[in-house]
Write a protein that holds these residues in place. Structure first.
Motif, PDB file in Angstrom:
ATOM      1  N   SER A 295       0.855  -1.184   0.000  1.00  0.00           N
ATOM      2  CA  SER A 295       0.000   0.000   0.000  1.00  0.00           C
ATOM      3  C   SER A 295       0.890   1.233   0.000  1.00  0.00           C
ATOM      4  O   SER A 295       2.057   1.173   0.425  1.00  0.00           O
ATOM      5  CB  SER A 295      -0.924   0.023   1.216  1.00  0.00           C
ATOM      6  OG  SER A 295      -1.875  -1.018   1.153  1.00  0.00           O
ATOM      7  N   TYR A 296       0.342   2.345  -0.469  1.00  0.00           N
ATOM      8  CA  TYR A 296       1.126   3.572  -0.541  1.00  0.00           C
ATOM      9  C   TYR A 296       0.264   4.748  -0.092  1.00  0.00           C
ATOM     10  O   TYR A 296      -0.908   4.843  -0.476  1.00  0.00           O
ATOM     11  CB  TYR A 296       1.627   3.815  -1.965  1.00  0.00           C
ATOM     12  CG  TYR A 296       2.604   4.965  -2.073  1.00  0.00           C
ATOM     13  CD1 TYR A 296       3.951   4.783  -1.773  1.00  0.00           C
ATOM     14  CD2 TYR A 296       2.171   6.239  -2.455  1.00  0.00           C
ATOM     15  CE1 TYR A 296       4.845   5.841  -1.855  1.00  0.00           C
ATOM     16  CE2 TYR A 296       3.054   7.295  -2.534  1.00  0.00           C
ATOM     17  CZ  TYR A 296       4.395   7.094  -2.243  1.00  0.00           C
ATOM     18  OH  TYR A 296       5.278   8.137  -2.309  1.00  0.00           O
ATOM     19  N   VAL A 297       0.845   5.628   0.714  1.00  0.00           N
ATOM     20  CA  VAL A 297       0.161   6.833   1.180  1.00  0.00           C
ATOM     21  C   VAL A 297       0.454   7.946   0.177  1.00  0.00           C
ATOM     22  O   VAL A 297       1.517   8.564   0.211  1.00  0.00           O
ATOM     23  CB  VAL A 297       0.629   7.239   2.583  1.00  0.00           C
ATOM     24  CG1 VAL A 297      -0.103   8.507   3.041  1.00  0.00           C
ATOM     25  CG2 VAL A 297       0.425   6.106   3.583  1.00  0.00           C
ATOM     26  N   SER A 298      -0.484   8.191  -0.716  1.00  0.00           N
ATOM     27  CA  SER A 298      -0.297   9.261  -1.698  1.00  0.00           C
ATOM     28  C   SER A 298      -0.434  10.628  -1.043  1.00  0.00           C
ATOM     29  O   SER A 298       0.328  11.552  -1.348  1.00  0.00           O
ATOM     30  CB  SER A 298      -1.311   9.121  -2.834  1.00  0.00           C
ATOM     31  OG  SER A 298      -1.077   7.961  -3.579  1.00  0.00           O
ATOM     32  N   TYR A 299      -1.411  10.768  -0.155  1.00  0.00           N
ATOM     33  CA  TYR A 299      -1.636  12.031   0.552  1.00  0.00           C
ATOM     34  C   TYR A 299      -2.108  11.756   1.968  1.00  0.00           C
ATOM     35  O   TYR A 299      -2.949  10.892   2.193  1.00  0.00           O
ATOM     36  CB  TYR A 299      -2.686  12.898  -0.160  1.00  0.00           C
ATOM     37  CG  TYR A 299      -2.173  13.525  -1.425  1.00  0.00           C
ATOM     38  CD1 TYR A 299      -1.440  14.702  -1.386  1.00  0.00           C
ATOM     39  CD2 TYR A 299      -2.399  12.920  -2.653  1.00  0.00           C
ATOM     40  CE1 TYR A 299      -0.945  15.266  -2.547  1.00  0.00           C
ATOM     41  CE2 TYR A 299      -1.911  13.472  -3.817  1.00  0.00           C
ATOM     42  CZ  TYR A 299      -1.176  14.650  -3.759  1.00  0.00           C
ATOM     43  OH  TYR A 299      -0.685  15.203  -4.911  1.00  0.00           O
ATOM     44  N   LEU A 300      -1.562  12.520   2.894  1.00  0.00           N
ATOM     45  CA  LEU A 300      -2.019  12.505   4.283  1.00  0.00           C
ATOM     46  C   LEU A 300      -2.029  13.946   4.761  1.00  0.00           C
ATOM     47  O   LEU A 300      -0.990  14.612   4.778  1.00  0.00           O
ATOM     48  CB  LEU A 300      -1.084  11.663   5.154  1.00  0.00           C
ATOM     49  CG  LEU A 300      -1.320  11.748   6.666  1.00  0.00           C
ATOM     50  CD1 LEU A 300      -2.702  11.225   7.034  1.00  0.00           C
ATOM     51  CD2 LEU A 300      -0.247  10.975   7.418  1.00  0.00           C
ATOM     52  N   GLY A 301      -3.205  14.440   5.118  1.00  0.00           N
ATOM     53  CA  GLY A 301      -3.308  15.819   5.570  1.00  0.00           C
ATOM     54  C   GLY A 301      -4.201  15.945   6.786  1.00  0.00           C
ATOM     55  O   GLY A 301      -5.212  15.251   6.897  1.00  0.00           O
ATOM     56  N   VAL A 302      -3.813  16.831   7.695  1.00  0.00           N
ATOM     57  CA  VAL A 302      -4.606  17.113   8.896  1.00  0.00           C
ATOM     58  C   VAL A 302      -4.711  18.633   9.023  1.00  0.00           C
ATOM     59  O   VAL A 302      -3.702  19.346   8.954  1.00  0.00           O
ATOM     60  CB  VAL A 302      -3.950  16.527  10.160  1.00  0.00           C
ATOM     61  CG1 VAL A 302      -4.789  16.870  11.395  1.00  0.00           C
ATOM     62  CG2 VAL A 302      -3.765  15.020  10.029  1.00  0.00           C
ATOM     63  N   LEU A 303      -5.924  19.137   9.195  1.00  0.00           N
ATOM     64  CA  LEU A 303      -6.104  20.571   9.381  1.00  0.00           C
ATOM     65  C   LEU A 303      -5.400  21.032  10.651  1.00  0.00           C
ATOM     66  O   LEU A 303      -5.344  20.310  11.651  1.00  0.00           O
ATOM     67  CB  LEU A 303      -7.587  20.913   9.451  1.00  0.00           C
ATOM     68  CG  LEU A 303      -8.398  20.649   8.174  1.00  0.00           C
ATOM     69  CD1 LEU A 303      -9.862  20.991   8.409  1.00  0.00           C
ATOM     70  CD2 LEU A 303      -7.841  21.428   6.993  1.00  0.00           C
ATOM     71  N   GLU A 304      -4.873  22.236  10.614  1.00  0.00           N
ATOM     72  CA  GLU A 304      -4.103  22.754  11.738  1.00  0.00           C
ATOM     73  C   GLU A 304      -4.909  22.740  13.030  1.00  0.00           C
ATOM     74  O   GLU A 304      -4.372  22.478  14.112  1.00  0.00           O
ATOM     75  CB  GLU A 304      -3.633  24.175  11.421  1.00  0.00           C
ATOM     76  CG  GLU A 304      -2.694  24.748  12.462  1.00  0.00           C
ATOM     77  CD  GLU A 304      -2.128  26.094  12.056  1.00  0.00           C
ATOM     78  OE1 GLU A 304      -1.297  26.630  12.806  1.00  0.00           O
ATOM     79  OE2 GLU A 304      -2.535  26.606  10.985  1.00  0.00           O
ATOM     80  N   THR A 305      -6.202  22.968  12.941  1.00  0.00           N
ATOM     81  CA  THR A 305      -7.051  23.017  14.133  1.00  0.00           C
ATOM     82  C   THR A 305      -7.182  21.656  14.807  1.00  0.00           C
ATOM     83  O   THR A 305      -7.586  21.581  15.976  1.00  0.00           O
ATOM     84  CB  THR A 305      -8.459  23.515  13.761  1.00  0.00           C
ATOM     85  OG1 THR A 305      -8.984  22.690  12.704  1.00  0.00           O
ATOM     86  CG2 THR A 305      -8.417  24.961  13.308  1.00  0.00           C
TER      87      THR A 305
END
Length: 353
Positions: free
Chosen positions: A281-291
């Motif tokens: 498996s591959y993590v293409s995108y991982l994002g978390v809002l600053e809040t």
């Protein structure tokens, strides 16, 4: 929006001088993505480029097909020798406003002088395409964004001579997965911890994903990466079009994390297929809002894709991280078992439109 016709110049003759500076009998031309022989040859060039720059090859015909079939947002050029054999290949991708991605590959078997002449033609063509796509988007300056392996000295020398600048370093990381890690989360499809809900993007009856959820993923990633290197605004339609072109794209590899019922984190995963063993498996995108940072959202999403990989019988999860990430993400990855497999670089040039 995705244009009906791409914004590039499709005729190489219009993008290059009358005499491009190649040996007698050598020619520039376009690519027929429906010709298996051409796709096979481009795959050979790609794999040789990877072996020379990194030590091993992973490129496939599927990777080539993404470049030569994505004609709404891409354009390609090849250099053929006097026997008609493809010796160099360039591809440009209208990635987002102001950002054009560029692939630059020259046959590793060529003598230095001829290889350099082919390289010059590819750069000349890329500059012309940057001016063209920038004009179509109404810009004054168009960025060309290309990459190189850390130890590829030939590529570095050509990029520097063409006035590109090395602007970033990226660690390509991998982590082994064992069967027992399926227990990392109660259920990769949906689970909760400490007030955070983790779940797959919802699917409609026909198997297609829910548009509201897809827009939530896009919004989270756009918001999470505003403080990251070279962040460029990408429309929802551009985002979906690009990710669906990925050979490893699967709708059941997209996850959302919600806090108080609102999307706060997102992970877009893909499949890394293998011909010699289990897939990964591959993590293409991982994002978390600053809040929402500091609440275990990123770790929870990573544990989810690890557990999902274990449930599918996969043996690894890969990802890419900015060596100078402002969020310190590399520390989390190392703590969770990721290690650097190889290193790549971003090289940029701004072209006046």
């Amino acid at each position: 929006m995705i244009p009906e016709d791409n914004r590039f110049e499709s005729d190489p003759a219009e993008a290059l001088p009358e005499d491009p500076g190649l040996p007698r009998g050598w020619e520039v031309g376009t690519v027929d993505g429906d010709d298996p022989a051409q796709v096979e040859r481009l795959t050979e060039l790609l794999r040789a480029h990877e072996r020379a720059g990194r030590g091993w090859a992973s490129g496939s015909e599927d990777d080539v097909l993404v470049e030569v079939h994505g004609l709404e947002m891409r354009e390609n050029i090849v250099v053929r020798d006097d026997a008609g054999v493809i010796r160099a290949w360039g591809s440009v991708h209208d990635r987002a406003v102001g950002r054009m991605l560029y692939v630059h590959i020259v046959d590793r078997a060529l003598a230095d002088t001829i290889a350099g002449e082919c390289s010059d033609v590819l750069f000349e063509w890329a500059h012309a395409q940057a001016r063209q796509v920038g004009a179509e988007r109404g810009l004054a300056v168009q960025q060309i964004d290309t990459g190189a392996f850390q130890d590829d000295e030939r590529q570095h020398a050509w990029l520097a001579a063409a006035e590109f600048a090395k602007v970033r370093t990226w660690w390509q990381m991998s982590r082994s997965v064992i069967a027992e890690e399926v227990e990392l989360v109660p259920d990769p499809d949906a689970w909760a911890r400490d007030g955070v809900q983790f779940r797959l993007v919802r699917r409609e009856a026909g198997g297609m994903p829910d548009e509201v959820d897809l827009r939530a993923v896009h919004d989270v990633l756009e918001g999470a990466f505003t403080d990251h290197f070279n962040s460029a605004e990408e429309t929802f339609h551009e985002f979906l079009h690009r990710l669906r072109e990925d050979p490893g794209h699967r709708w059941d590899h997209w996850w959302l994390a919600e806090v108080d019922g609102e999307a706060a984190g997102a992970l877009v995963g893909t499949v890394s297929e293998s011909t010699k063993g289990p897939d990964g498996s591959y993590v293409s995108y991982l994002g978390v809002l600053e809040t929402a940072r500091g609440r275990g959202v990123a770790k929870g999403l990573l544990n989810t894709i690890i557990a999902d990989a274990a449930a599918r019988g996969r043996d690894r999860v890969g990802l890419e991280v900015d060596a100078d990430s402002p969020t310190g993400a590399d520390g989390l990855y190392v703590a969770m078992g990721w290690g650097t497999k190889y290193t790549t670089e971003s090289w940029h040039k701004d072209v006046l439109v």
